[in-house]
Scaffold this motif. Structure first.
Motif, short mmCIF file in Angstrom:
data_model
loop_
_atom_site.label_atom_id
_atom_site.label_comp_id
_atom_site.label_asym_id
_atom_site.label_seq_id
_atom_site.Cartn_x
_atom_site.Cartn_y
_atom_site.Cartn_z
N VAL A 21 -2.65 -0.58 -15.12
CA VAL A 21 -1.33 -1.10 -14.40
C VAL A 21 -0.63 -0.12 -13.76
O VAL A 21 -0.27 -0.01 -12.56
CB VAL A 21 -0.54 -2.22 -15.00
CG1 VAL A 21 0.54 -2.58 -14.23
CG2 VAL A 21 -1.48 -3.35 -15.48
N GLN A 22 -0.34 0.89 -14.65
CA GLN A 22 0.50 2.10 -14.12
C GLN A 22 -0.30 3.01 -12.84
O GLN A 22 0.15 3.29 -11.92
CB GLN A 22 0.59 3.05 -15.51
CG GLN A 22 1.41 2.70 -16.57
CD GLN A 22 2.92 2.55 -16.28
OE1 GLN A 22 3.35 3.09 -15.53
NE2 GLN A 22 3.55 1.80 -17.18
N GLY A 23 -1.68 3.13 -13.26
CA GLY A 23 -2.18 3.83 -12.11
C GLY A 23 -2.39 2.99 -10.79
O GLY A 23 -2.45 3.38 -9.68
N ALA A 24 -2.77 1.74 -10.99
CA ALA A 24 -2.84 0.77 -9.68
C ALA A 24 -1.46 0.71 -9.02
O ALA A 24 -1.24 0.98 -7.62
CB ALA A 24 -3.12 -0.57 -10.30
N PHE A 25 -0.35 0.85 -9.75
CA PHE A 25 0.99 0.96 -9.01
C PHE A 25 1.29 2.33 -8.56
O PHE A 25 2.25 2.23 -7.52
CB PHE A 25 2.22 0.28 -10.04
CG PHE A 25 2.44 -1.45 -9.87
CD1 PHE A 25 2.91 -1.71 -8.80
CD2 PHE A 25 1.51 -1.84 -10.72
CE1 PHE A 25 3.08 -3.16 -8.87
CE2 PHE A 25 1.48 -3.48 -10.42
CZ PHE A 25 2.41 -4.08 -9.41
N ALA A 26 0.77 3.27 -8.91
CA ALA A 26 0.93 4.36 -8.49
C ALA A 26 0.44 4.66 -7.05
O ALA A 26 0.98 5.19 -5.97
CB ALA A 26 0.42 5.78 -9.36
N ASP A 27 -0.89 3.93 -6.77
CA ASP A 27 -1.31 4.01 -5.57
C ASP A 27 -0.66 2.99 -4.49
O ASP A 27 -0.63 3.22 -3.39
CB ASP A 27 -2.89 3.29 -5.82
CG ASP A 27 -3.79 4.12 -6.63
OD1 ASP A 27 -3.41 5.36 -6.60
OD2 ASP A 27 -4.80 3.55 -7.15
N VAL A 28 -0.09 1.98 -5.19
CA VAL A 28 0.59 1.08 -4.38
C VAL A 28 1.89 1.82 -3.62
O VAL A 28 2.27 1.82 -2.60
CB VAL A 28 1.15 -0.33 -5.11
CG1 VAL A 28 2.43 -0.97 -4.37
CG2 VAL A 28 0.11 -1.20 -5.34
N LYS A 29 2.83 2.55 -4.63
CA LYS A 29 3.66 3.12 -4.06
C LYS A 29 3.48 4.10 -3.03
O LYS A 29 4.07 4.44 -2.00
CB LYS A 29 4.47 3.74 -5.22
CG LYS A 29 5.36 2.80 -6.15
CD LYS A 29 6.30 3.57 -7.20
CE LYS A 29 5.24 4.17 -8.12
NZ LYS A 29 6.07 4.46 -9.34
N LYS A 30 2.43 4.95 -3.40
CA LYS A 30 1.78 5.89 -2.38
C LYS A 30 1.53 5.36 -1.07
O LYS A 30 1.97 5.86 -0.02
CB LYS A 30 0.60 6.70 -3.15
CG LYS A 30 0.05 7.69 -2.09
CD LYS A 30 -1.04 8.29 -2.59
CE LYS A 30 -1.66 9.47 -1.82
NZ LYS A 30 -2.99 9.74 -1.89
N ALA A 31 0.65 4.47 -1.05
CA ALA A 31 0.33 3.64 0.33
C ALA A 31 1.45 3.29 0.86
O ALA A 31 1.58 3.11 2.30
CB ALA A 31 -0.73 2.53 -0.05
N SER A 32 2.46 2.54 0.23
CA SER A 32 3.66 1.95 0.83
C SER A 32 4.53 2.94 1.54
O SER A 32 5.10 2.89 2.40
CB SER A 32 4.47 1.15 -0.06
OG SER A 32 5.06 1.69 -1.25
N PHE B 110 -5.61 -4.86 -5.66
CA PHE B 110 -5.98 -4.20 -7.10
C PHE B 110 -4.98 -4.13 -7.81
O PHE B 110 -5.23 -4.33 -9.10
CB PHE B 110 -6.46 -2.88 -6.71
CG PHE B 110 -7.13 -1.94 -7.74
CD1 PHE B 110 -8.35 -2.31 -8.48
CD2 PHE B 110 -6.43 -1.17 -8.24
CE1 PHE B 110 -8.76 -1.60 -9.53
CE2 PHE B 110 -6.55 -0.46 -9.51
CZ PHE B 110 -8.09 -0.71 -10.11
N ALA B 111 -3.83 -3.79 -7.48
CA ALA B 111 -2.74 -3.97 -8.58
C ALA B 111 -2.51 -5.42 -9.09
O ALA B 111 -2.34 -5.36 -10.33
CB ALA B 111 -1.24 -3.54 -8.01
N GLY B 112 -2.74 -6.31 -8.36
CA GLY B 112 -2.50 -7.67 -8.89
C GLY B 112 -3.45 -8.18 -9.79
O GLY B 112 -3.53 -8.67 -10.90
N VAL B 113 -4.98 -7.52 -9.61
CA VAL B 113 -5.94 -7.89 -10.50
C VAL B 113 -5.57 -7.29 -11.80
O VAL B 113 -6.03 -7.67 -12.80
CB VAL B 113 -7.28 -7.33 -9.68
CG1 VAL B 113 -8.18 -7.35 -10.89
CG2 VAL B 113 -7.74 -8.16 -8.61
N ALA B 114 -5.01 -5.90 -11.71
CA ALA B 114 -5.03 -5.13 -12.82
C ALA B 114 -3.81 -5.98 -13.91
O ALA B 114 -3.98 -6.09 -14.94
CB ALA B 114 -4.18 -3.79 -12.59
#
Length: 168
Positions: A115-126, A149-153
């Motif tokens: 989850v931590q990794g998925a949200f790092a990607d979310v923040k970067k993209a946003s 992907f973050a939702g799935v995680a």
């Protein structure tokens, strides 16, 4: 006199047996109490993780919406021929910042590296989307994939929490 000696030995053995029994009972009660406290702690931790993950799921949707609104404002500016730094509506900008802060707080409570990794990607993209003019459709679709992907995680993490048994 011999009867008195045997009486004394019997009393001594009885006292030692009583002390041993008391010690074993006390030890058993202390162990049971420790196990009960540990189980209660695990139950509270589990509830805390569920609450944090559920809140994070909710904020993820709101965050994606705010990021999309920011992108929409940028597209409108581009259509009007405006260039330079994006002038995002101050309310929307504050909402976006609040979502980032809330995500960071909630992520600090989550015990999942996925989850931590998925949200790092979310923040970067946003951040790329929120700060840039001329973001392509490909970037926006990539952001959609990152959100999914973050939702799935998060869903996988919640599933693992619910599947974990909390027996003593």
């Amino acid at each position: 006199m011999e009867a008195a000696a045997w009486g004394f030995v019997g009393t001594l053995v009885g006292a030692l047996a009583s002390i041993g029994t008391s010690w074993l009972a006390s030890r058993s009660a202390a162990t049971a109490q420790r196990e009960k406290v540990h189980l209660e702690w695990r139950q509270q931790h589990r509830e805390f993780q569920i609450k944090a993950a559920t809140e994070l799921q909710e904020i993820l949707v709101e965050f994606a919406r705010a990021t999309g609104q920011i992108r929409h404002i940028d597209e409108m500016r581009e259509a009007e021929g405006k260039t330079g730094k994006s002038q995002i509506d101050s309310i929307l900008s504050e909402l976006y910042s609040q979502h980032i802060r809330r995500i960071n707080v909630l992520l600090g409570r989550i015990d999942s590296q996925a989850v931590q990794g998925a949200f790092a990607d979310v923040k970067k993209a946003s951040i790329e989307i929120a700060m840039g003019i001329g973001i392509s459709t490909k970037t926006m679709l990539g952001f959609s994939d990152v959100i999914e992907f973050a939702g799935v995680a998060l869903s996988g993490y919640l599933k693992s929490i619910y599947e974990t048994e909390l027996s003593v």
